[in-house]
Design a protein around this motif. Structure first.
Motif, PDB file in Angstrom:
ATOM      1  N   ARG A  59       0.864  -1.187   0.000  1.00 15.62           N
ATOM      2  CA  ARG A  59       0.000   0.000   0.000  1.00 15.62           C
ATOM      3  C   ARG A  59       0.897   1.232   0.000  1.00 15.62           C
ATOM      4  O   ARG A  59       1.842   1.323   0.788  1.00 15.62           O
ATOM      5  N   LYS A 160     -18.779  -4.306  -2.861  1.00 17.01           N
ATOM      6  CA  LYS A 160     -17.470  -4.262  -2.177  1.00 17.01           C
ATOM      7  C   LYS A 160     -17.406  -5.385  -1.149  1.00 17.01           C
ATOM      8  O   LYS A 160     -18.048  -5.334  -0.087  1.00 17.01           O
ATOM      9  N   THR A 162     -15.438  -7.163   1.564  1.00 18.81           N
ATOM     10  CA  THR A 162     -14.331  -6.780   2.434  1.00 18.81           C
ATOM     11  C   THR A 162     -14.365  -7.588   3.729  1.00 18.81           C
ATOM     12  O   THR A 162     -15.092  -8.578   3.831  1.00 18.81           O
TER      13      THR A 162
HETATM   14  N1  LIG Z   1     -17.244   3.154   9.173  1.00 19.53           N
HETATM   15  C1  LIG Z   1     -16.668   2.003   8.840  1.00 19.53           C
HETATM   16  N2  LIG Z   1     -17.438   0.912   8.572  1.00 19.53           N
HETATM   17  C2  LIG Z   1     -16.871  -0.259   8.212  1.00 19.53           C
HETATM   18  N3  LIG Z   1     -15.528  -0.442   8.083  1.00 19.53           N
HETATM   19  C3  LIG Z   1     -14.723   0.616   8.346  1.00 19.53           C
HETATM   20  C4  LIG Z   1     -15.256   1.873   8.724  1.00 19.53           C
HETATM   21  N4  LIG Z   1     -14.222   2.738   8.906  1.00 19.53           N
HETATM   22  C5  LIG Z   1     -13.107   2.063   8.643  1.00 19.53           C
HETATM   23  N5  LIG Z   1     -13.391   0.780   8.316  1.00 19.53           N
HETATM   24  C6  LIG Z   1     -12.370  -0.210   7.951  1.00 19.53           C
HETATM   25  O1  LIG Z   1     -12.332  -0.296   6.535  1.00 19.53           O
HETATM   26  C7  LIG Z   1     -11.822  -1.577   6.202  1.00 19.53           C
HETATM   27  C8  LIG Z   1     -12.180  -1.903   4.770  1.00 19.53           C
HETATM   28  O2  LIG Z   1     -11.586  -0.998   3.903  1.00 19.53           O
HETATM   29  P1  LIG Z   1     -10.123  -1.196   3.275  1.00 19.53           P
HETATM   30  O3  LIG Z   1     -10.013  -0.271   2.121  1.00 19.53           O
HETATM   31  O4  LIG Z   1      -9.082  -1.104   4.311  1.00 19.53           O
HETATM   32  O5  LIG Z   1     -10.110  -2.663   2.894  1.00 19.53           O
HETATM   33  P2  LIG Z   1     -10.299  -3.365   1.556  1.00 19.53           P
HETATM   34  O6  LIG Z   1     -10.775  -2.475   0.487  1.00 19.53           O
HETATM   35  O7  LIG Z   1     -11.168  -4.486   1.917  1.00 19.53           O
HETATM   36  O8  LIG Z   1      -8.797  -3.856   1.298  1.00 19.53           O
HETATM   37  P3  LIG Z   1      -7.813  -3.594   0.085  1.00 19.53           P
HETATM   38  O9  LIG Z   1      -7.513  -2.125   0.044  1.00 19.53           O
HETATM   39  O10 LIG Z   1      -6.644  -4.423   0.420  1.00 19.53           O
HETATM   40  O11 LIG Z   1      -8.521  -4.053  -1.133  1.00 19.53           O
HETATM   41  C9  LIG Z   1     -12.466  -2.481   7.222  1.00 19.53           C
HETATM   42  O12 LIG Z   1     -11.668  -3.611   7.449  1.00 19.53           O
HETATM   43  C10 LIG Z   1     -12.619  -1.621   8.448  1.00 19.53           C
HETATM   44  O13 LIG Z   1     -11.638  -1.907   9.434  1.00 19.53           O
END
Ligand SMILES: Nc1ncnc2c1ncn2[C@@H]1O[C@H](COP(=O)(O)OP(=O)(O)OP(=O)(O)O)[C@@H](O)[C@H]1O
Ligand SMILES: O=c1ccn([C@@H]2O[C@H](COP(=O)(O)O)[C@@H](O)[C@H]2O)c(=O)[nH]1
Length: 238
Positions: A59, A160, A162
């Motif tokens: 990242r 999405k 996640t």
């Molecule tokens: N309000 C929120 N609701 C839900 N998740 C949240 C919130 N704020 C922050 N997060 C975090 O956002 C994360 C998901 O977003 P993130 O972009 O980090 O992951 P991703 O898109 O799944 O991973 P990558 O970037 O590797 O593809 C969750 O794991 C959680 O910890």
């Protein structure tokens, strides 16, 4: 038989979730489970495009990138998404599926470049299209790439997938009192600075009236249920 709720979807797969319980990289059992979930949707006749993140490898804003020129670190992040895309396409091939990787950065010996009409052709042919290298630009994320490509291909929804099961009032991994929304408007998600997706992605989807559904990648059957129109995770809407 009940029909799927969508004809064409853009699935954003978490790069970080690919690690499974490992601390880095791609966990074999995890990627195979993801592919099995995706194949259920393809079997329903839904046209599927995928953007996968790179957080399991690199990242641009991570501690490991500290001190680096930001744009250089971001290009490394984009290349990480190419590796994940290749791994995903190969896992799909082993599962008997047909997938094509298209990169926003030109590395033609490795993957074909992103060309919108070609991507549309693949989708119409029933092939899964994996968009690699994000938007091709530093200072963005793969969430924004999902919003961008989803808009370009005329997807009806961005899904999405996640590590959390929806959008919460605060990061549920940091605040145990956070509560999950069944649905939330783009404007509220942006004004409350909810970090589950970046604001650029939210704003682009809002402007294009492209809804997003945030759901858990680890919950069995969640993707298929959403595609069949069931309520799962959080809907982010105009
Ligand atoms: N309000 C929120 N609701 C839900 N998740 C949240 C919130 N704020 C922050 N997060 C975090 O956002 C994360 C998901 O977003 P993130 O972009 O980090 O992951 P991703 O898109 O799944 O991973 P990558 O970037 O590797 O593809 C969750 O794991 C959680 O910890
Ligand atoms: O359009 C883009 C997409 C991604 N990046 C860089 O890649 C990493 C990994 O993507 P994630 O969305 O965080 O999984 C990201 O942190 C950026 O450094 C990019 O520059 N442009």
């Amino acid at each position: 038989m009940t029909q799927p709720a969508y004809k064409r979807v853009l699935l954003k797969l978490s790069g970080e979730a690919l690690m499974g319980d490992d601390s880095y990289g791609i966990n074999r059992a995890t990627i195979e489970r993801m592919v099995a979930d995706v194949s259920e949707v393809v079997k329903m006749g839904v046209e599927l495009a995928i953007v996968i993140g790179g957080g399991n490898i690199f990242r641009g804003v991570a501690p490991g990138a500290q001190g680096m020129d930001r744009a250089t670190a971001d290009y490394m992040g984009m290349l990480a998404t190419v590796m994940n895309s290749l791994a995903l396409a190969d896992a799909m091939r082993q599962f008997g599926m047909v997938a094509r990787v298209m990169s926003a950065i030109s590395i033609e010996q490795v993957v074909e470049p992103y060309v919108r009409p070609k991507a549309l052709q693949y989708l119409e042919e029933g092939k899964v299209v994996i968009f690699a290298a994000g938007t091709g630009n530093p200072f963005f994320t793969t969430d924004t790439a999902a919003a961008l490509r989803g808009s370009e291909i005329g997807a009806e929804v961005v899904l999405k997938a996640t590590k959390v099961d929806g959008v919460y009032s605060a990061d549920p991994n940091k605040d145990p009192t956070a509560t999950r929304y069944a649905s939330i408007s783009f404007d509220d998600a942006i004004s409350q600075h909810l970090q589950v997706m970046d604001a650029t992605a939210f704003a682009l989807c809002r402007d294009q009236k492209l809804p997003i559904r945030v759901f858990s990648i680890v919950k069995p059957g969640a993707l298929s249920r959403i595609v069949m129109g069931e309520d799962e995770g959080t809907l982010v809407h105009v």
